[in-house]
Design an enzyme around this catalytic site. Structure first.
Site, PDB file in Angstrom:
ATOM      1  N   HIS A 255      -6.273   2.338   1.417  1.00 45.55           N
ATOM      2  CA  HIS A 255      -5.578   3.519   1.912  1.00 45.55           C
ATOM      3  C   HIS A 255      -6.184   4.055   3.207  1.00 45.55           C
ATOM      4  CE1 HIS A 255      -3.482   3.211  -1.749  1.00 45.55           C
ATOM      5  NE2 HIS A 255      -4.294   3.905  -2.512  1.00 45.55           N
TER       6      HIS A 255
ATOM      7  N   ASP B  22       0.895  -1.153   0.000  1.00 47.27           N
ATOM      8  CA  ASP B  22       0.000   0.000   0.000  1.00 47.27           C
ATOM      9  C   ASP B  22       0.932   1.201   0.000  1.00 47.27           C
ATOM     10  OD1 ASP B  22      -1.608   2.191   0.561  1.00 47.27           O
ATOM     11  OD2 ASP B  22      -3.034   1.009   1.715  1.00 47.27           O
ATOM     12  N   HIS B  23       1.057   1.885  -1.139  1.00 48.55           N
ATOM     13  CA  HIS B  23       2.107   2.896  -1.269  1.00 48.55           C
ATOM     14  C   HIS B  23       1.926   4.039  -0.279  1.00 48.55           C
ATOM     15  CE1 HIS B  23      -0.912   4.906  -3.877  1.00 48.55           C
ATOM     16  NE2 HIS B  23      -0.287   6.008  -3.549  1.00 48.55           N
TER      17      HIS B  23
END
Length: 491
Positions: free
Chosen positions: A241, A178-179
């Site tokens: 996110h 999950d960047h």
């Protein structure tokens, strides 16, 4: 079960190496790590995709990507040459066994130690690609794999993908990306909570009245219409996110800053989330879809016009979530995300409770505002603490108060530090075998279980997305969602 400690990867193999994510984020991140001499000496980079390129063609694509994405003052011929010297390329497709056999052979020829695979492809290819690597002897000990989220589009598909990957890679060797977890602002949130004694005594329901987490975008679907229409804001953004940010805000202090301890605390939060389902989805959630409007003064079309067909997919979602545990009981967590909103912003806001009694009478009492802590992640990183202060003056007609901000602007405070792409940190951690900032399987599936109940509740209740004009903060019902408890969105 004992786990063999990971060593630095000697080979990074990127699936989907010619795709949009690679050109926008992955290749520029590798260039920056190369420029700072942070990549292990001798590590090779093997690109693979369906594109019929040779090594020289891939090297040109990489050079073009660097030219477009890296500012001129940060470009170096020496660094680019060093990166290009690491490159190799071989076309392959997960559904073509002969090409996967050839890829596995190339991996074995290039590796001089551990291998890191990065699946920068559609999730449906994760299982077939991993199993093909295993079938051809390229997924054994000393290998690990990065998977881009979201994993699947619901709990059932996530379990199927995770099961398929697990047949080739043990869980300890799977790094789900999950960047957002690689962003500098998220690291600052962790440092703020667990590196300072000031906030921990206040970080609970006794002192915090509400929490807001907003991820707002000004853009529309931008060529991703088919994917987005199948996912929607709930699955595309909130499931990964926003829930990851919620976990970092709400989790208990981990015993250590290591993968197991951090992930154990995050999964406790996900399992403490009160269900939003058919019984309460109408009062605890709002879905919306943007119509024609204006962004920064420019007219933009509505979602269905961009998509080119009718759709019931939500482009906006707002929720009132509750973490039912001792720390957070009774505190609403408002989550909001959407496209075509007035500003691009990712932020976390904690509003503290009001003072129990105001000693100031008259106008000063009316001036009182609760303290707030704002943690901005983008477009700039900033931490702001809102406090009450005396308004300058002689106060002949009574003392006046004003809210002021103690503001830490990271660009100003650390002006000499370069802004990093999130994948720089994530790549470096994965190359070194550090899984702290990656997502564990049980986290992924717990998040899907909670989100699936919301989607099913919408279907069962016949709830359709409410229209909102592009350039506004979503449907009016989103305001009512927070107003019912006497709160308001921070805008």
């Amino acid at each position: 079960m004992s786990v063999t400690p990971a060593t630095h990867a000697s080979l990074l193999t990127i699936f989907g190496a010619t795709g949009d994510l690679a050109q926008r984020m992955l290749l520029p991140s590798l260039y920056s790590l190369q420029a700072e001499r942070l990549l292990p000496e001798g590590m090779r980079i093997l690109g693979t995709a369906r594109s019929e390129l040779d090594r020289e063609g891939f090297a040109q694509l990489v050079a073009d990507s660097i030219q477009q994405r890296i500012p001129a003052h940060e470009r170096s011929e020496e660094a680019l040459r060093g990166l290009l010297e690491r490159l190799d390329y071989l076309p392959a497709s997960a559904d073509d066994d002969a090409s996967m056999a050839a890829l596995a052979a190339r991996v074995q020829a290039l590796r001089a130690g551990d291998v890191l695979y990065h699946m920068s492809t559609a999730p449906k290819f994760y299982g077939p690609a991993c199993q093909a690597l295993a079938a051809h002897g390229a997924a054994g000990p000393g290998t690990r794999v990065m998977l881009e989220k979201p994993i699947g589009k619901d709990l059932a598909s996530a379990i199927a993908i995770n099961d398929a990957v697990a047949r080739a890679f043990d869980e300890e060797r799977v790094y789900r990306v999950d960047h957002y977890l690689g962003k500098e602002g998220v690291q600052n949130l962790i440092a703020l909570r667990f590196g300072n004694a000031l906030f921990e005594p206040l970080w609970n329901a006794r002192h915090v009245e509400q929490v807001q987490i907003t991820v707002a975008e000004t853009v529309g679907v931008e060529g991703r219409g088919d994917y987005y229409d199948d996912a929607g804001a709930l699955r595309d953004m909130l499931q990964n996110h926003l829930l990851q940010l919620l976990c970092l805000v709400a989790m208990e202090p981990p015993a250590r800053f290591d993968p197991t301890a951090v992930r154990n605390e995050k999964i406790k939060v996900l399992r403490s989330l009160r269900a939003i389902d058919a019984s309460n989805v109408a009062t605890e959630s709002v879905a919306g879809q943007y119509t024609a409007g204006a962004i920064d003064g420019a007219a933009v079309p509505g979602y269905v016009e961009e998509l080119g067909r009718p759709s019931r997919t939500e482009t906006f979602v707002a929720l009132r979530a509750h973490v039912d545990n001792w720390r957070w009981s009774g505190v609403p967590f408002y989550l909001r995300t959407g496209k075509r909103l007035p500003a691009r912003s990712t932020e976390i806001y904690l509003q503290f409770r009001k003072v129990p009694y105001s000693i100031f009478g008259g106008a000063a009492a009316a001036d009182m505002r609760p303290n707030g802590l704002l943690i901005k992640l983008q477009p700039e990183e900033r931490i702001e603490l809102d406090l009450m202060s005396k308004t300058p003056g002689l106060d002949r007609h009574g003392l006046r108060l004003s809210q002021v901000a103690l503001d830490l602007d990271f660009h100003q405070e650390f002006s000499s530090a370069r802004r990093r792409i999130a994948y720089e940190r994530l790549y470096l951690d994965a190359i070194e075998g550090n899984g702290t900032l990656f997502v564990r399987r049980d986290e992924t599936e717990a998040a899907w279980q909670w989100v699936d109940a919301i989607a099913a509740g919408w279907r069962d209740a016949g709830m359709l997305p409410r229209p909102y004009p592009a350039g506004t903060w979503g449907p009016g019902a989103a305001i009512s969602l927070v107003d019912r408890l006497g709160h308001g969105w921070r805008e």
